[in-house]
Design an enzyme around this catalytic site. Structure first.
Site, PDB file in Angstrom:
ATOM      1  N   SER A  30       5.087  -2.658  16.071  1.00 40.40           N
ATOM      2  CA  SER A  30       5.030  -3.122  17.508  1.00 40.40           C
ATOM      3  C   SER A  30       5.499  -1.843  18.444  1.00 40.40           C
ATOM      4  O   SER A  30       5.946  -1.039  18.095  1.00 40.40           O
ATOM      5  CB  SER A  30       5.940  -4.278  17.830  1.00 40.40           C
ATOM      6  OG  SER A  30       5.961  -4.761  19.159  1.00 40.40           O
ATOM      7  N   TYR A  55      14.442  -8.986  16.545  1.00 39.53           N
ATOM      8  CA  TYR A  55      13.277  -8.681  16.375  1.00 39.53           C
ATOM      9  C   TYR A  55      12.651  -7.070  16.641  1.00 39.53           C
ATOM     10  O   TYR A  55      12.134  -6.564  16.045  1.00 39.53           O
ATOM     11  CB  TYR A  55      12.133  -9.493  17.390  1.00 39.53           C
ATOM     12  CG  TYR A  55      10.701  -9.076  17.302  1.00 39.53           C
ATOM     13  CD1 TYR A  55       9.892  -9.464  16.266  1.00 39.53           C
ATOM     14  CD2 TYR A  55      10.207  -8.342  18.366  1.00 39.53           C
ATOM     15  CE1 TYR A  55       8.453  -8.935  16.147  1.00 39.53           C
ATOM     16  CE2 TYR A  55       8.811  -7.856  18.288  1.00 39.53           C
ATOM     17  CZ  TYR A  55       8.177  -8.525  17.297  1.00 39.53           C
ATOM     18  OH  TYR A  55       6.660  -8.006  16.965  1.00 39.53           O
TER      19      TYR A  55
END
Length: 253
Positions: free
Chosen positions: A138, A151
């Site tokens: 990401s 995360y």
């Protein structure tokens, strides 16, 4: 059957990987928790592209799930020429406010299962010409993320791990790539409680565009789809880390 394995294939980016790989004529192994969704997708892809598709229900948040998945592949006589480690999830909230188990499960899926599967499947991948691994990281991997601390940290691991493997394995015929998308129109936002954040309100990419970029660049170490994401990552590299982490925190509000 000689195939490409896609984890988290029941929706979003994982489902789109399945669709675009099927269009390439690749046989597939689709893995996710929701077997009904996998089977519906498999029926569609087999009819449209005349390929073989195996579906395996697996919850990668469960310890030992990766080993069981590899054993199932062996039982079915399936060999792999590609691995898409797409399964993963996030959650928004302060570290102390979020459930500890939820965050440990996040590490299990985003990091531990990814490493476990990759290690177990690499010997077979090395035996196949032009094999590849795509690990879905990401743009979150490039900075710390207040209000999504675990995360962001998990995706930083995926990026670093993938870059290292890219260098280790490029002489052995296995291409390893880290896909680093930004906000994408998928179930991830609702699952992570992020649909109302500034990040997602600023606009999203389609899974089709993200996956097209990923497959086109599958032999590159890092693929960042979309010019906005490229600019964001570049600005993060030239800005002090104190600035980038504050900005990341603001985008989660």
């Amino acid at each position: 059957m000689h195939a490409v394995l896609v984890t988290g294939a029941s929706a979003g980016i994982g489902e789109e990987f399945a669709r675009q790989l099927a269009a390439e004529g690749q046989h597939l192994v689709l893995v996710a928790r929701r077997l009904d969704r996998l089977e519906a997708l498999a029926s569609e892809l087999k009819a449209r592209h005349n390929i073989e598709v195996a579906c395996i229900a697996s919850d990668l948040a469960v310890a030992g799930a990766a080993q069981a998945l590899v054993s199932e592949l062996d039982t079915r006589g399936i060999t792999l020429g590609g691995l898409i480690n797409n399964a993963g999830f996030g959650d928004r909230g302060g570290f102390q406010a979020l459930s500890l188990q939820r965050q440990l499960d996040m590490i299990q899926v985003n990091v531990t299962a990814l490493v476990d599967l990759t290690w177990r499947l690499l010997p077979g991948l090395k035996s196949r010409p032009n094999s590849f691994v795509i690990n879905v990281a990401s743009t979150a991997a490039f900075q710390a993320g207040p209000n999504m601390a675990v995360y962001y940290a998990s995706k930083a691991f995926v990026l670093s791990f993938s870059e290292a493997l890219h260098e280790e394995l490029k002489g052995e015929g296995v291409a390893v790539s880290a896909l680093c998308p930004g906000a994408t129109d998928s179930e991830f936002a609702s699952e992570a409680n992020m649909t109302n954040t500034l990040l997602f309100k600023a606009g999203t990419m389609t899974p089709q565009a993200v996956v097209s970029k990923a497959l086109a660049g599958r032999r590159k170490a890092i693929v960042i789809p979309g010019w906005k994401n490229l600019i964001t990552v570049w600005l993060g590299k030239v800005s002090p880390r104190a600035v980038t982490r504050k900005l990341a925190g603001l985008l989660q509000r």
